[in-house]
Design a protein around this motif. Structure first.
Motif, PDB file in Angstrom:
ATOM      1  N   HIS A 135      -5.099 -10.229  -3.063  1.00 38.99           N
ATOM      2  CA  HIS A 135      -4.211  -9.715  -2.114  1.00 38.99           C
ATOM      3  C   HIS A 135      -4.285 -10.437  -0.776  1.00 38.99           C
ATOM      4  O   HIS A 135      -4.770  -9.865   0.079  1.00 38.99           O
ATOM      5  CB  HIS A 135      -4.473  -8.305  -2.194  1.00 38.99           C
ATOM      6  CG  HIS A 135      -3.171  -7.274  -1.600  1.00 38.99           C
ATOM      7  ND1 HIS A 135      -2.157  -7.952  -1.069  1.00 38.99           N
ATOM      8  CD2 HIS A 135      -3.340  -6.266  -1.161  1.00 38.99           C
ATOM      9  CE1 HIS A 135      -1.368  -7.060  -0.931  1.00 38.99           C
ATOM     10  NE2 HIS A 135      -1.894  -5.647  -0.638  1.00 38.99           N
ATOM     11  N   ASN A 174     -11.897  -4.442  -7.546  1.00 39.72           N
ATOM     12  CA  ASN A 174     -10.647  -4.732  -7.835  1.00 39.72           C
ATOM     13  C   ASN A 174     -10.092  -5.979  -6.926  1.00 39.72           C
ATOM     14  O   ASN A 174     -10.881  -6.458  -6.318  1.00 39.72           O
ATOM     15  CB  ASN A 174     -10.024  -3.388  -7.635  1.00 39.72           C
ATOM     16  CG  ASN A 174      -9.731  -3.023  -6.039  1.00 39.72           C
ATOM     17  OD1 ASN A 174     -10.106  -3.981  -5.303  1.00 39.72           O
ATOM     18  ND2 ASN A 174      -9.198  -1.959  -6.114  1.00 39.72           N
ATOM     19  N   VAL A 176      -8.514  -6.199  -4.428  1.00 40.28           N
ATOM     20  CA  VAL A 176      -8.510  -6.226  -2.722  1.00 40.28           C
ATOM     21  C   VAL A 176     -10.071  -6.723  -2.448  1.00 40.28           C
ATOM     22  O   VAL A 176     -10.182  -7.516  -1.790  1.00 40.28           O
ATOM     23  CB  VAL A 176      -8.052  -4.875  -2.094  1.00 40.28           C
ATOM     24  CG1 VAL A 176      -8.460  -4.869  -0.552  1.00 40.28           C
ATOM     25  CG2 VAL A 176      -6.667  -4.407  -2.448  1.00 40.28           C
ATOM     26  N   ASP A 241     -11.073   1.501  -1.611  1.00 42.75           N
ATOM     27  CA  ASP A 241      -9.514   1.461  -2.211  1.00 42.75           C
ATOM     28  C   ASP A 241      -9.456   2.509  -3.299  1.00 42.75           C
ATOM     29  O   ASP A 241     -10.769   2.980  -3.735  1.00 42.75           O
ATOM     30  CB  ASP A 241      -9.388   0.038  -2.752  1.00 42.75           C
ATOM     31  CG  ASP A 241      -7.966  -0.168  -3.096  1.00 42.75           C
ATOM     32  OD1 ASP A 241      -6.879   0.814  -2.755  1.00 42.75           O
ATOM     33  OD2 ASP A 241      -7.637  -1.310  -3.600  1.00 42.75           O
ATOM     34  N   CYS A 283      -7.085  -0.526   2.487  1.00 41.31           N
ATOM     35  CA  CYS A 283      -5.739  -1.006   2.468  1.00 41.31           C
ATOM     36  C   CYS A 283      -4.798  -0.061   2.310  1.00 41.31           C
ATOM     37  O   CYS A 283      -3.522  -0.395   2.764  1.00 41.31           O
ATOM     38  CB  CYS A 283      -5.805  -2.069   1.430  1.00 41.31           C
ATOM     39  SG  CYS A 283      -5.907  -1.248  -0.177  1.00 41.31           S
ATOM     40  N   LEU A 284      -4.720   1.218   2.034  1.00 43.82           N
ATOM     41  CA  LEU A 284      -3.917   1.879   1.881  1.00 43.82           C
ATOM     42  C   LEU A 284      -3.122   1.539   0.468  1.00 43.82           C
ATOM     43  O   LEU A 284      -3.058   0.644   0.587  1.00 43.82           O
ATOM     44  CB  LEU A 284      -3.130   2.436   2.901  1.00 43.82           C
ATOM     45  CG  LEU A 284      -3.791   2.657   4.314  1.00 43.82           C
ATOM     46  CD1 LEU A 284      -2.990   3.291   5.227  1.00 43.82           C
ATOM     47  CD2 LEU A 284      -4.943   3.809   3.805  1.00 43.82           C
ATOM     48  N   PRO A 285      -2.495   2.467  -0.372  1.00 42.41           N
ATOM     49  CA  PRO A 285      -2.401   3.912   0.038  1.00 42.41           C
ATOM     50  C   PRO A 285      -3.518   4.585  -0.615  1.00 42.41           C
ATOM     51  O   PRO A 285      -4.335   4.105  -1.364  1.00 42.41           O
ATOM     52  CB  PRO A 285      -1.183   4.534  -1.136  1.00 42.41           C
ATOM     53  CG  PRO A 285      -1.205   3.384  -1.929  1.00 42.41           C
ATOM     54  CD  PRO A 285      -1.461   2.013  -1.435  1.00 42.41           C
TER      55      PRO A 285
HETATM   56  N1  NVA Z   1      -5.954  -1.954  -5.712  1.00 39.86           N
HETATM   57  C1  NVA Z   1      -4.857  -1.449  -5.406  1.00 39.86           C
HETATM   58  C2  NVA Z   1      -4.206  -2.007  -4.168  1.00 39.86           C
HETATM   59  C3  NVA Z   1      -2.702  -1.589  -3.913  1.00 39.86           C
HETATM   60  C4  NVA Z   1      -2.295  -2.164  -2.402  1.00 39.86           C
HETATM   61  C5  NVA Z   1      -3.752  -1.735  -6.674  1.00 39.86           C
HETATM   62  O1  NVA Z   1      -3.819  -2.786  -7.271  1.00 39.86           O
HETATM   63  O2  NVA Z   1      -2.982  -0.792  -6.918  1.00 39.86           O
END
Ligand code: NVA
Ligand code: CP
Length: 330
Positions: A135, A174, A176, A241, A283-285
């Motif tokens: 990301h 993940n 992020v 996250d 990072c949200l949500p």
């Molecule tokens: N790890 C989350 C980030 C959302 C911005 C996803 O992939 O859903």
């Protein structure tokens, strides 16, 4: 002419990553004081950005659309029910056709190989708006937030002066985290990751993160543990996250159970021995299970400036990859 794409922070040298962050900071300052810098004014005039989003988005969608408009361009949002992709047309055909009509593609897809294939066949720059591995736009915004919130040391062009800071990532390993760890390695920031057993960083991703430090004189170090308190020790920034990323909804119940005890709370920070002035990022949500309200809405929390910084990150990335055709300069 082969366009340059932004699929991961791994695609950038330390100097380029630091420059994208610094440019985001200086454009933010200039625009907030009431003037659009002349280098940006109308720089996307006549340019269309195709935003191919196969998943939901608040921040990435809005920041990309707003950035494109501020620079005089036209964003075209193409949700999963708007175009033929995936239902009636291949990725290859879609990529060739869309790139023949626009100046840039910003794509949010599931698999990294999908955004990589899109880039391979596109005649215009492709910017990854989140896939299952990376990301990059989020991480430019995150380092802008860190750059603004901590006092950077004196630094040259290849750095942001953040060497020696420590990030504790508590929760799921993940997409992020992967790009965050790559950016941190390049910027000399250490990352300690705490995940439940069985949810660690996959081996092939560890290799990518480690190779981000090759040739970097004071590369940040990555460590992993299954004990949140261990990761938190001496951390300057606590980050997390969602425990259930988009596409993992079927695993929600199993994940909720596996991640019990990994919620970021003031008590965890205290027990683990985080630095006195520790800050919180996400990072949200956000969902309440990964971080308590008392941290999320506290003065330690940088989450709302971090979200706003997505706009400045998008402006900086469009400038670098579309206006300047992949030449990342101050
Ligand atoms: N790890 C989350 C980030 C959302 C911005 C996803 O992939 O859903
Ligand atoms: N952080 C982030 O990418 O948010 P969205 O999914 O709302 O774009």
């Amino acid at each position: 002419f082969a366009p340059r794409h932004l699929l991961s922070i791994a695609d950038l040298t330390p100097a380029e990553f630091a420059t994208l962050v610094r440019n985001a900071a200086s454009h933010k300052q200039a625009i907030k004081s009431g003037a659009i810098p002349t280098s940006l004014l109308g720089s996307m005039s006549g340019k269309t950005v195709a935003m191919m989003f196969n998943k939901r988005s608040t921040r990435t969608r809005i920041s990309t659309e707003a950035a494109t408009v501020q620079m005089g361009g036209h964003p075209m949002f193409l949700g999963k029910d708007d175009i033929q992709l995936g239902v009636n047309e291949s990725l290859y055909d879609t990529s060739v056709v869309i790139s023949s009509m626009v100046s840039c593609i910003v794509a949010r897809v599931a698999k990294h190989s999908d955004v990589a294939d899109l880039a391979k066949h596109s005649t215009v720059p492709v910017i990854n708006a989140l896939c299952d591995s990376f990301h990059p736009l989020q991480i430019i915004a995150d380092f802008l937030t860190i750059y603004e919130s901590f006092t950077p040391k004196a630094h040259g062009l290849s750095s942001l002066g953040l060497e020696g800071l420590k990030i504790a990532w508590i929760g799921d390993a993940n997409n992020v985290l992967f790009d965050l760890a790559i950016g941190a390695t390049k910027m000399g920031v250490d990352v300690a990751v705490a995940t439940p057993t069985g949810y660690e960083i996959p081996a092939e991703m560890l290799k990518i993160i480690q190779s981000a430090g090759e040739g970097v004189p004071s590369a940040g170090k990555l460590t992993q543990t299954n004990v949140p308190e261990e990761a938190v020790k001496d951390a300057d920034i606590l980050v997390t996250d969602t425990w259930v990323s988009m596409g993992q909804e079927e695993e929600a119940k199993k994940r909720m159970k596996a991640f019990e005890g990994f919620q970021i709370t003031s008590d965890l920070a205290k027990r683990g021995g985080a630095k006195e002035g520790w800050k919180f990022m996400h990072c949200l949500p956000r969902h309440p299970e990964e971080v308590s309200d008392e941290v999320f809405y506290s003065p330690r929390s940088l989450v709302f400036p971090e979200a706003e910084n997505r706009l400045w990150a998008a402006i900086s990335a469009l400038e670098g990859f579309v206006v300047n055709k992949g030449k990342i300069v101050e």
